[in-house]
Design a protein around this motif. Structure first.
Motif, mmCIF file in Angstrom:
data_model
loop_
_atom_site.group_PDB
_atom_site.id
_atom_site.type_symbol
_atom_site.label_atom_id
_atom_site.label_comp_id
_atom_site.label_asym_id
_atom_site.label_seq_id
_atom_site.Cartn_x
_atom_site.Cartn_y
_atom_site.Cartn_z
ATOM 1 N N ASP A 1 0.838 -1.190 0.000
ATOM 2 C CA ASP A 1 0.000 0.000 0.000
ATOM 3 C C ASP A 1 0.878 1.247 0.000
ATOM 4 O O ASP A 1 2.000 1.222 0.466
ATOM 5 C CB ASP A 1 -0.940 0.010 1.218
ATOM 6 N N GLU A 2 0.390 2.310 -0.514
ATOM 7 C CA GLU A 2 1.146 3.547 -0.592
ATOM 8 C C GLU A 2 0.892 4.399 0.645
ATOM 9 O O GLU A 2 -0.233 4.461 1.163
ATOM 10 C CB GLU A 2 0.740 4.325 -1.840
ATOM 11 N N GLU A 3 1.942 5.035 1.117
ATOM 12 C CA GLU A 3 1.826 5.869 2.303
ATOM 13 C C GLU A 3 1.267 7.237 1.920
ATOM 14 O O GLU A 3 1.657 7.839 0.925
ATOM 15 C CB GLU A 3 3.199 6.024 2.953
ATOM 16 N N ALA A 4 0.287 7.721 2.724
ATOM 17 C CA ALA A 4 -0.322 9.041 2.490
ATOM 18 C C ALA A 4 -0.330 9.790 3.816
ATOM 19 O O ALA A 4 -1.262 9.674 4.618
ATOM 20 C CB ALA A 4 -1.736 8.898 1.937
ATOM 21 N N ARG A 5 0.740 10.545 4.061
ATOM 22 C CA ARG A 5 0.833 11.264 5.336
ATOM 23 C C ARG A 5 -0.027 12.527 5.310
ATOM 24 O O ARG A 5 -0.168 13.167 4.264
ATOM 25 C CB ARG A 5 2.289 11.629 5.626
ATOM 26 N N GLU A 6 -0.514 12.862 6.474
ATOM 27 C CA GLU A 6 -1.307 14.083 6.637
ATOM 28 C C GLU A 6 -1.246 14.496 8.104
ATOM 29 O O GLU A 6 -0.940 13.687 8.980
ATOM 30 C CB GLU A 6 -2.756 13.828 6.221
ATOM 31 N N TRP A 7 -1.534 15.779 8.349
ATOM 32 C CA TRP A 7 -1.630 16.249 9.727
ATOM 33 C C TRP A 7 -3.064 15.976 10.223
ATOM 34 O O TRP A 7 -4.036 16.338 9.562
ATOM 35 C CB TRP A 7 -1.359 17.744 9.810
ATOM 36 N N PHE A 8 -3.148 15.293 11.359
ATOM 37 C CA PHE A 8 -4.474 15.012 11.913
ATOM 38 C C PHE A 8 -4.396 14.964 13.439
ATOM 39 O O PHE A 8 -3.318 14.851 14.041
ATOM 40 C CB PHE A 8 -5.055 13.703 11.361
ATOM 41 N N ASP A 9 -5.595 15.026 14.036
ATOM 42 C CA ASP A 9 -5.732 15.018 15.494
ATOM 43 C C ASP A 9 -5.778 13.580 15.969
ATOM 44 O O ASP A 9 -6.718 12.840 15.652
ATOM 45 C CB ASP A 9 -6.999 15.760 15.908
ATOM 46 N N PRO A 10 -4.775 13.096 16.711
ATOM 47 C CA PRO A 10 -4.789 11.696 17.155
ATOM 48 C C PRO A 10 -5.952 11.385 18.092
ATOM 49 O O PRO A 10 -6.398 10.233 18.147
ATOM 50 C CB PRO A 10 -3.435 11.532 17.854
ATOM 51 N N ALA A 11 -6.458 12.391 18.831
ATOM 52 C CA ALA A 11 -7.598 12.137 19.719
ATOM 53 C C ALA A 11 -8.823 11.720 18.918
ATOM 54 O O ALA A 11 -9.563 10.795 19.301
ATOM 55 C CB ALA A 11 -7.892 13.387 20.543
ATOM 56 N N GLU A 12 -9.016 12.377 17.780
ATOM 57 C CA GLU A 12 -10.154 12.015 16.928
ATOM 58 C C GLU A 12 -9.965 10.616 16.352
ATOM 59 O O GLU A 12 -10.926 9.825 16.276
ATOM 60 C CB GLU A 12 -10.279 13.037 15.800
ATOM 61 N N ALA A 13 -8.721 10.296 15.930
ATOM 62 C CA ALA A 13 -8.464 8.969 15.376
ATOM 63 C C ALA A 13 -8.686 7.885 16.425
ATOM 64 O O ALA A 13 -9.251 6.824 16.132
ATOM 65 C CB ALA A 13 -7.043 8.904 14.829
ATOM 66 N N ILE A 14 -8.256 8.130 17.659
ATOM 67 C CA ILE A 14 -8.443 7.138 18.722
ATOM 68 C C ILE A 14 -9.922 6.959 19.026
ATOM 69 O O ILE A 14 -10.404 5.836 19.240
ATOM 70 C CB ILE A 14 -7.657 7.569 19.976
#
Length: 447
Positions: free
Chosen positions: A286-299
């Motif tokens: 799979d290809e990596e797609a980095r982005e800035w995001f809020d880890p609290a929302e992801a958790i």
């Protein structure tokens, strides 16, 4: 000089001396005939007694020198040097026998040059033969002088002095040439030894590379076997769960039981998706797609998936200490890391327990994730190897050993770090640090 060096001579010493011998042979082959030709062309000058004999001797030496030059060009250096030195020795004895010792006194330094040539080109034996030829020439010359002028004592004294001088010169040349040839011989021997050692080393390196390639191939084969066995076991177990839940759902008309069966199917499918994503991450499919995001929302979005992934007997506790820094990461891979560790925690607690997930900002502005379980824990030897690919404590065929190695690669690829703490009987805890930044909204609020 390049042309003079390009001769088919194997011996390195002879090959170095070949240019000098060729130059001397050329000079002796060309200059005397030119000088005698000039002498013959001068008009009105009668030939002196013995001059014709001298010309014949000189031209004979020139012919020998030309032949010697040809021999060197053909690679016969020793034969050429012997012929040249023999011609000189014969001409020297003839000259002394014709004119006497006193007449040749100013030519004696030339004899020293030829002795040096003999020592350097053909070695000690030829040097002493040349010394004997010089003594013979001196003897012929002294005999001529005694016959013409008498005074035998004075003539013999001159002979003794000259013989002693050339003896000392011969001794010096003997020692010098012997030392030079010994040094060259030792250097050549060391060169051959180094060449042989280099050949052996290259052979050993080639053999080591071949053995290493075979070992790597064997390790790949073993790893693929373990991987295939583990994947087959995991997917077989998941397919069995799906089939079991589907069978229970079809065999009942009760809505509650049917919903429970569907929930079981969904949970097994989720586990299969996690395993698939784990394999894709390991293979870099799979290809990596980095982005800035809020880890609290992801958790927060992961919580339902975690409760489905873990066994019903495992309690999930999530603790997020706000505010959290934003992280520059592939969100899918971030979720994969958490799910991988959660899956390992589930396996470590077959009888149930508590899985904890904590998130906070550390003193350096990084995100610190803490994931722990209440399983059996690990000994130090096992703990030291948990991040190795294909390392697993499960029985053969019951695990891929990829989960934690994939997590480590993902964390380090994002500029972070990971370590674990564990003790037998006290569970395991994983600490993940991921570089972060202060969210823009927090800057606005602070302003």
């Amino acid at each position: 000089m390049r042309w003079l060096r390009e001769v088919p001579i194997d011996d390195p010493v002879d090959r170095r001396n070949a240019p000098v011998i060729q130059v001397i042979a050329l000079l002796l082959a060309v200059l005397p005939p030119l000088m005698w030709l000039l002498r013959a062309l001068v008009p009105g000058v009668p030939w002196r007694p013995g001059e014709v004999a001298s010309m014949l001797v000189g031209l004979s030496v020139s012919a020998l020198a030309a032949l010697s030059f040809g021999l060197v060009r053909g690679g016969r250096f020793v034969a050429a040097s012997r012929l040249l030195l023999t011609g000189f020795a014969a001409s020297a004895m003839l000259a002394y026998a014709a004119t006497g010792f006193a007449a040749q006194r100013f030519e004696q330094p030339v004899l020293g040059v030829w002795m040096a040539i003999a020592a350097l080109t053909l070695g000690r034996g030829t040097l002493w033969l040349m010394y004997a030829a010089v003594l013979a020439a001196f003897g012929f010359g002294i005999a001529v002088d005694i016959g013409a002028q008498g005074d035998m004592a004075a003539r013999l004294t001159d002979l003794a002095v000259s013989a002693a001088i050339f003896l000392m010169l011969s001794v010096v040349l003997d020692r010098s040439s012997a030392a030079l040839r010994d040094s060259l011989r030792e250097a050549t021997a060391r060169g051959h030894a180094l060449e042989a050692a280099n050949t052996r080393l290259q052979a050993e390196m080639a053999e080591r590379e071949r053995t290493h390639a075979q070992l790597v191939q064997a390790q790949k084969t073993e790893a693929m076997g373990r991987l295939a066995s583990g994947v087959a076991h995991d997917f077989g177990h998941l397919v069995g769960l799906i089939q079991g839940h589907a069978h229970r759902g079809r065999s009942t008309d009760d809505v509650a039981r049917m919903r429970a069966a569907l929930a079981g199917v969904e949970s097994a499918a989720t586990r299969a998706a996690v395993l698939t994503r784990r394999l894709l991450a390991f293979a870099r499919a799979d290809e990596e797609a980095r982005e800035w995001f809020d880890p609290a929302e992801a958790i927060a979005s992961l919580e339902p998936l975690l409760r489905q992934l873990l066994s019903p007997t495992v309690v999930v506790r999530i603790s997020v200490t706000a505010p959290l820094p934003e992280i520059h990461f592939d969100r899918t891979r971030f979720e994969l890391m958490v799910l991988n560790i959660a899956a390992n925690a589930d396996h470590a607690m077959p009888g149930g327990g508590t899985f904890t997930l904590g998130a906070r900002e550390d003193a350096h502005g990084h995100l610190l994730l803490t994931l722990g379980d209440e399983g059996a824990g690990m000994e130090a030897a096992v703990l030291a190897r948990i991040f190795e690919p294909f390392f697993t404590t499960k029985p053969r065929g019951q695990g891929t050993g990829l989960g934690l190695s994939v997590v480590k690669e993902l964390v380090e690829a994002g500029g972070g770090s990971i370590h674990a703490e564990s003790e037998p009987g006290r569970g395991s805890t994983f600490f993940l640090r991921i570089p972060g930044r202060v969210p823009a909204a927090r800057h606005v609020a602070a302003a």
